[in-house]
Enzyme design. Structure first.
Site, PDB file in Angstrom:
ATOM      1  N   ARG A 114      -1.897 -25.074 -10.544  1.00  0.00           N
ATOM      2  CA  ARG A 114      -0.792 -24.340  -9.920  1.00  0.00           C
ATOM      3  C   ARG A 114       0.501 -24.679 -10.628  1.00  0.00           C
ATOM      4  O   ARG A 114       0.711 -25.841 -10.998  1.00  0.00           O
ATOM      5  CB  ARG A 114      -0.625 -24.763  -8.451  1.00  0.00           C
ATOM      6  CG  ARG A 114      -1.688 -24.259  -7.528  1.00  0.00           C
ATOM      7  CD  ARG A 114      -1.676 -25.047  -6.232  1.00  0.00           C
ATOM      8  NE  ARG A 114      -1.976 -26.464  -6.514  1.00  0.00           N
ATOM      9  CZ  ARG A 114      -1.951 -27.432  -5.598  1.00  0.00           C
ATOM     10  NH1 ARG A 114      -1.606 -27.163  -4.368  1.00  0.00           N
ATOM     11  NH2 ARG A 114      -2.246 -28.679  -5.913  1.00  0.00           N
ATOM     12  N   GLU A 115       1.366 -23.702 -10.792  1.00  0.00           N
ATOM     13  CA  GLU A 115       2.688 -23.982 -11.335  1.00  0.00           C
ATOM     14  C   GLU A 115       3.376 -24.949 -10.373  1.00  0.00           C
ATOM     15  O   GLU A 115       3.221 -24.848  -9.164  1.00  0.00           O
ATOM     16  CB  GLU A 115       3.505 -22.705 -11.471  1.00  0.00           C
ATOM     17  CG  GLU A 115       2.975 -21.813 -12.568  1.00  0.00           C
ATOM     18  CD  GLU A 115       3.834 -20.574 -12.789  1.00  0.00           C
ATOM     19  OE1 GLU A 115       5.015 -20.584 -12.433  1.00  0.00           O
ATOM     20  OE2 GLU A 115       3.287 -19.600 -13.324  1.00  0.00           O
ATOM     21  N   PHE A 160      -3.150 -23.387   2.427  1.00  0.00           N
ATOM     22  CA  PHE A 160      -2.850 -21.961   2.199  1.00  0.00           C
ATOM     23  C   PHE A 160      -2.843 -21.153   3.485  1.00  0.00           C
ATOM     24  O   PHE A 160      -3.219 -19.996   3.525  1.00  0.00           O
ATOM     25  CB  PHE A 160      -3.791 -21.360   1.142  1.00  0.00           C
ATOM     26  CG  PHE A 160      -3.287 -21.663  -0.241  1.00  0.00           C
ATOM     27  CD1 PHE A 160      -3.317 -22.956  -0.723  1.00  0.00           C
ATOM     28  CD2 PHE A 160      -2.736 -20.677  -1.035  1.00  0.00           C
ATOM     29  CE1 PHE A 160      -2.796 -23.269  -1.967  1.00  0.00           C
ATOM     30  CE2 PHE A 160      -2.222 -20.974  -2.291  1.00  0.00           C
ATOM     31  CZ  PHE A 160      -2.259 -22.277  -2.746  1.00  0.00           C
ATOM     32  N   HIS A 163       0.138 -21.295   5.201  1.00  0.00           N
ATOM     33  CA  HIS A 163       1.569 -21.354   5.513  1.00  0.00           C
ATOM     34  C   HIS A 163       2.150 -19.942   5.409  1.00  0.00           C
ATOM     35  O   HIS A 163       2.136 -19.336   4.339  1.00  0.00           O
ATOM     36  CB  HIS A 163       2.280 -22.311   4.554  1.00  0.00           C
ATOM     37  CG  HIS A 163       3.657 -22.647   5.014  1.00  0.00           C
ATOM     38  ND1 HIS A 163       3.917 -23.723   5.846  1.00  0.00           N
ATOM     39  CD2 HIS A 163       4.829 -22.024   4.827  1.00  0.00           C
ATOM     40  CE1 HIS A 163       5.204 -23.741   6.127  1.00  0.00           C
ATOM     41  NE2 HIS A 163       5.784 -22.728   5.524  1.00  0.00           N
ATOM     42  N   GLY A 212       4.892 -16.914   5.132  1.00  0.00           N
ATOM     43  CA  GLY A 212       6.114 -16.856   4.331  1.00  0.00           C
ATOM     44  C   GLY A 212       6.478 -15.426   3.987  1.00  0.00           C
ATOM     45  O   GLY A 212       6.013 -14.479   4.640  1.00  0.00           O
ATOM     46  N   CYS A 258       0.067 -15.152 -10.963  1.00  0.00           N
ATOM     47  CA  CYS A 258      -1.393 -15.146 -10.817  1.00  0.00           C
ATOM     48  C   CYS A 258      -1.898 -14.286  -9.662  1.00  0.00           C
ATOM     49  O   CYS A 258      -2.633 -13.324  -9.893  1.00  0.00           O
ATOM     50  CB  CYS A 258      -1.890 -16.573 -10.651  1.00  0.00           C
ATOM     51  SG  CYS A 258      -1.346 -17.634 -11.984  1.00  0.00           S
ATOM     52  N   LYS A 271      -1.266 -10.430  -9.915  1.00  0.00           N
ATOM     53  CA  LYS A 271      -2.006  -9.867 -11.059  1.00  0.00           C
ATOM     54  C   LYS A 271      -3.520  -9.921 -10.817  1.00  0.00           C
ATOM     55  O   LYS A 271      -4.231  -8.936 -11.031  1.00  0.00           O
ATOM     56  CB  LYS A 271      -1.636 -10.685 -12.302  1.00  0.00           C
ATOM     57  CG  LYS A 271      -2.411 -10.386 -13.550  1.00  0.00           C
ATOM     58  CD  LYS A 271      -1.783 -11.059 -14.757  1.00  0.00           C
ATOM     59  CE  LYS A 271      -2.048 -12.541 -14.860  1.00  0.00           C
ATOM     60  NZ  LYS A 271      -3.361 -12.911 -15.387  1.00  0.00           N
ATOM     61  N   LYS A 299       8.198 -20.044  -5.903  1.00  0.00           N
ATOM     62  CA  LYS A 299       7.889 -21.213  -5.070  1.00  0.00           C
ATOM     63  C   LYS A 299       8.677 -22.385  -5.644  1.00  0.00           C
ATOM     64  O   LYS A 299       9.220 -22.274  -6.756  1.00  0.00           O
ATOM     65  CB  LYS A 299       6.390 -21.489  -5.059  1.00  0.00           C
ATOM     66  CG  LYS A 299       5.827 -21.925  -6.399  1.00  0.00           C
ATOM     67  CD  LYS A 299       4.379 -22.294  -6.222  1.00  0.00           C
ATOM     68  CE  LYS A 299       3.839 -23.005  -7.441  1.00  0.00           C
ATOM     69  NZ  LYS A 299       2.486 -23.474  -7.253  1.00  0.00           N
ATOM     70  N   ARG A 312       8.592 -14.579 -11.530  1.00  0.00           N
ATOM     71  CA  ARG A 312       7.743 -13.391 -11.583  1.00  0.00           C
ATOM     72  C   ARG A 312       7.187 -13.050 -10.190  1.00  0.00           C
ATOM     73  O   ARG A 312       6.654 -13.899  -9.501  1.00  0.00           O
ATOM     74  CB  ARG A 312       6.587 -13.600 -12.570  1.00  0.00           C
ATOM     75  CG  ARG A 312       7.046 -13.479 -14.013  1.00  0.00           C
ATOM     76  CD  ARG A 312       5.931 -13.771 -14.979  1.00  0.00           C
ATOM     77  NE  ARG A 312       5.660 -15.202 -15.048  1.00  0.00           N
ATOM     78  CZ  ARG A 312       4.735 -15.749 -15.824  1.00  0.00           C
ATOM     79  NH1 ARG A 312       3.969 -14.985 -16.580  1.00  0.00           N
ATOM     80  NH2 ARG A 312       4.566 -17.052 -15.861  1.00  0.00           N
TER      81      ARG A 312
HETATM   82  C1  UGA Z   1      -2.351 -20.026  -8.167  1.00  0.00           C
HETATM   83  C2  UGA Z   1      -3.543 -20.843  -7.667  1.00  0.00           C
HETATM   84  O1  UGA Z   1      -3.153 -21.627  -6.516  1.00  0.00           O
HETATM   85  C3  UGA Z   1      -4.080 -21.761  -8.750  1.00  0.00           C
HETATM   86  O2  UGA Z   1      -5.248 -22.442  -8.287  1.00  0.00           O
HETATM   87  C4  UGA Z   1      -4.421 -20.915  -9.984  1.00  0.00           C
HETATM   88  O3  UGA Z   1      -4.897 -21.712 -11.048  1.00  0.00           O
HETATM   89  C5  UGA Z   1      -3.185 -20.163 -10.424  1.00  0.00           C
HETATM   90  O4  UGA Z   1      -2.726 -19.317  -9.358  1.00  0.00           O
HETATM   91  C6  UGA Z   1      -3.566 -19.347 -11.658  1.00  0.00           C
HETATM   92  O5  UGA Z   1      -4.401 -18.458 -11.527  1.00  0.00           O
HETATM   93  O6  UGA Z   1      -3.133 -19.679 -12.759  1.00  0.00           O
HETATM   94  P1  UGA Z   1       0.283 -20.518  -8.514  1.00  0.00           P
HETATM   95  O7  UGA Z   1       0.424 -19.045  -8.686  1.00  0.00           O
HETATM   96  O8  UGA Z   1       0.904 -21.416  -9.509  1.00  0.00           O
HETATM   97  O9  UGA Z   1      -1.279 -20.932  -8.458  1.00  0.00           O
HETATM   98  O10 UGA Z   1       0.933 -20.902  -7.112  1.00  0.00           O
HETATM   99  P2  UGA Z   1       0.434 -21.166  -5.609  1.00  0.00           P
HETATM  100  O11 UGA Z   1       0.828 -22.538  -5.210  1.00  0.00           O
HETATM  101  O12 UGA Z   1      -0.974 -20.811  -5.419  1.00  0.00           O
HETATM  102  O13 UGA Z   1       1.375 -20.158  -4.804  1.00  0.00           O
HETATM  103  C7  UGA Z   1       1.299 -18.739  -5.010  1.00  0.00           C
HETATM  104  C8  UGA Z   1       2.172 -18.018  -4.003  1.00  0.00           C
HETATM  105  O14 UGA Z   1       1.627 -18.117  -2.691  1.00  0.00           O
HETATM  106  C9  UGA Z   1       3.598 -18.547  -3.891  1.00  0.00           C
HETATM  107  O15 UGA Z   1       4.485 -17.476  -3.796  1.00  0.00           O
HETATM  108  C10 UGA Z   1       3.591 -19.365  -2.613  1.00  0.00           C
HETATM  109  O16 UGA Z   1       4.852 -19.460  -2.009  1.00  0.00           O
HETATM  110  C11 UGA Z   1       2.620 -18.548  -1.766  1.00  0.00           C
HETATM  111  N1  UGA Z   1       1.971 -19.334  -0.698  1.00  0.00           N
HETATM  112  C12 UGA Z   1       1.117 -20.343  -1.010  1.00  0.00           C
HETATM  113  C13 UGA Z   1       2.210 -18.997   0.638  1.00  0.00           C
HETATM  114  O17 UGA Z   1       2.977 -18.063   0.945  1.00  0.00           O
HETATM  115  N2  UGA Z   1       1.569 -19.704   1.608  1.00  0.00           N
HETATM  116  C14 UGA Z   1       0.713 -20.728   1.332  1.00  0.00           C
HETATM  117  O18 UGA Z   1       0.156 -21.330   2.295  1.00  0.00           O
HETATM  118  C15 UGA Z   1       0.478 -21.057  -0.001  1.00  0.00           C
END
Ligand code: UGA
Length: 441
Positions: free
Chosen positions: A155-156, A253, A255, A257, A264, A267, A325, A332
């Site tokens: 994750r980023e 996951f 939460h 929002g 990711c 897309k 986040k 993006r």
């Molecule tokens: C996501 C996946 O979590 C990674 O496992 C994966 O490797 C990555 O995509 C990828 O395909 O490269 P990432 O996009 O970096 O990672 O970020 P996340 O922490 O997953 O968050 C994604 C979005 O979901 C954010 O906007 C975050 O605010 C939102 N989110 C996340 C929520 O609204 N609620 C949650 O409970 C968790």
């Protein structure tokens, strides 16, 4: 120790390259972007990622990690080649794999001995087959290689930790030999008993999409539950907490929002939905996930508009948080984009602040009033919208905040502020899924 080349120095490539060199291998990170490679050679990290700077420095100084624009040579010198180039979204929702195709051709041109070709980029199911075909057509019949799909789950914002301590490593290999070589690349993880999942190529490709789409679905689900909570007087946090106690559901996951963003989930959900449609096995759950997410982003602007008496015209809004986040400068598909666009479209103006992503947002919205602190962004505004859950917004002095705003109106799309405190101080506010002030908050 193996000689490894990672092609592509974006999030996945750079973190993987640095991480693999930390496992003790000799790693060349190659990219055709000359400017990026020069910056890396000069010790500059082109992305904001906690811990990456130190990881890169450590491995560069122990001479296990280096950067090059000579992709041909880097391919010739390597035993294992990781493809980690971008696969952006096309207008029709499908993933654009043209960069992957051209890397496959470079590998075909330079395949001077047996090598493992391993894809880390998120690619549509079937891409592995295509890469194998491209390379086979370019090399002598007696030249051997093996192909592996090794999707990345980092994750980023926590990419270094996710890479070095993953929940599992998925290795979709065309032979036992290739699986054993890849397991050797990840030897420190293997010794630590990180699960190594051996599959065929298509299964590994599918695992990545299925995992991301499921996480996105989970978020859209809780966002819909949150919306219903608002209607029935329930508190979504207590609902999510109790749901998460069930081991079959898990608390992660869940939460609510302003809708998911990033490079990711948006897309990958589109890509798997398109692929599913094309193959005649539509994924209705993922179509719904995408629609819910689009609606959730729009709903945030509607909420703010309601707080402002039904219109943005002539109003100034302090938008706190621009990144999709915290702990990243990536904007993006960030929900703050939808929010800012709605305010501007309807005649309002924006004072924007993010601890690190102002510059990135400036490329999309060059004419906003960008501020250097939350205080500056909230001064004399008609309302504040919290869009990213950066810790510094959690710690805002709400009495002071009220004193500098034109009107005490706040939309907390990340549910990070105490509703009890907000109402005691006299804010008019809204959030996601918590219309009731329960004793905890
Ligand atoms: C996501 C996946 O979590 C990674 O496992 C994966 O490797 C990555 O995509 C990828 O395909 O490269 P990432 O996009 O970096 O990672 O970020 P996340 O922490 O997953 O968050 C994604 C979005 O979901 C954010 O906007 C975050 O605010 C939102 N989110 C996340 C929520 O609204 N609620 C949650 O409970 C968790």
């Amino acid at each position: 120790m193996k000689r490894i080349t990672v092609i592509g120095t974006g999030y996945v490539g750079l973190v993987s390259g640095a991480g693999i060199s930390d496992f003790g291998h000799q790693v060349f990170c190659a990219d055709i972007n000359v400017e990026k490679i020069h910056r890396l050679q000069n010790g500059e990290i082109p992305i904001y990622e906690p811990g990456l700077d130190e990881l890169v420095k450590r491995n560069v100084s122990s001479q296990r990690l280096s950067f090059t624009v000579d992709v041909n040579q880097a391919v010739r010198d390597a035993e294992v080649i990781f493809i980690a180039v971008g696969t952006p979204q096309r207008n029709n929702g499908e993933a654009d794999i043209s960069a992957v195709e051209s890397v496959a051709r470079v590998i075909g041109e330079n395949l001077n001995s047996y090598k493992i070709i391993c894809t880390k980029s998120t690619v549509p199911i079937g891409t592995g087959e295509m890469i194998i075909k491209i390379i086979k057509e370019m090399i002598p019949v007696d030249r051997r290689f093996d192909y592996v799909s090794n999707p990345e789950f980092l994750r980023e914002g926590s990419a270094v930790k996710d890479f070095l301590w993953p929940d599992r490593v998925v290795i979709g290999a065309t032979s036992k030999k290739a699986f054993a070589i890849l397991r050797d690349v990840y030897r420190p993880l293997y010794l630590n008993e990180t699960p190594m999942v051996h599959t065929n190529v298509a299964t590994a490709e599918m695992i990545k999409y299925a995992a991301n789409a499921f996480l996105a679905l989970k978020i859209s689900y809780i966002n819909e539950v949150a919306n219903l909570c608002e209607k029935v007087g329930a508190d979504v946090h207590q609902v999510a907490k109790a749901m998460g106690k069930d081991g079959r559901i898990s608390p992660k996951f869940l939460h609510p929002g302003p809708g998911y963003g990033g490079s990711c989930f948006p897309k990958d959900t589109h890509a798997i939905a398109e692929l599913a449609r094309k193959k005649g096995a539509p994924m209705n759950t993922i179509d719904a996930t995408i629609n819910t997410n689009t609606y959730q982003k729009k709903r945030m602007s509607e909420k703010l508009k309601d707080l402002l008496g039904g219109h943005f015209s002539g109003k100034t809004v302090g938008v706190l948080g621009l990144a999709f986040k915290p702990n990243t400068d990536d904007v993006r598909e960030s929900s703050s984009i939808t929010m800012i666009q709605s305010i501007l479209d309807e005649g309002g103006s924006v004072k924007a602040y993010d601890p690190i992503a102002n510059k990135e947002m400036e490329e999309l919205f060059p004419n906003l009033n960008y501020c250097h602190s939350w205080i500056e962004a909230c001064e004399a505004v008609d309302a504040v919208a919290i869009m990213t859950d950066w810790n510094e917004f959690r710690g805002m002095d709400l009495h002071y905040l009220k004193s500098i705003m034109k009107a005490p109106i706040i939309l907390d799309t990340r549910n990070i502020l105490s509703m009890k405190q907000l109402s005691e101080i006299g804010f008019e506010f809204d959030n996601v899924g918590r219309k009731v002030i329960s004793h905890d908050y």
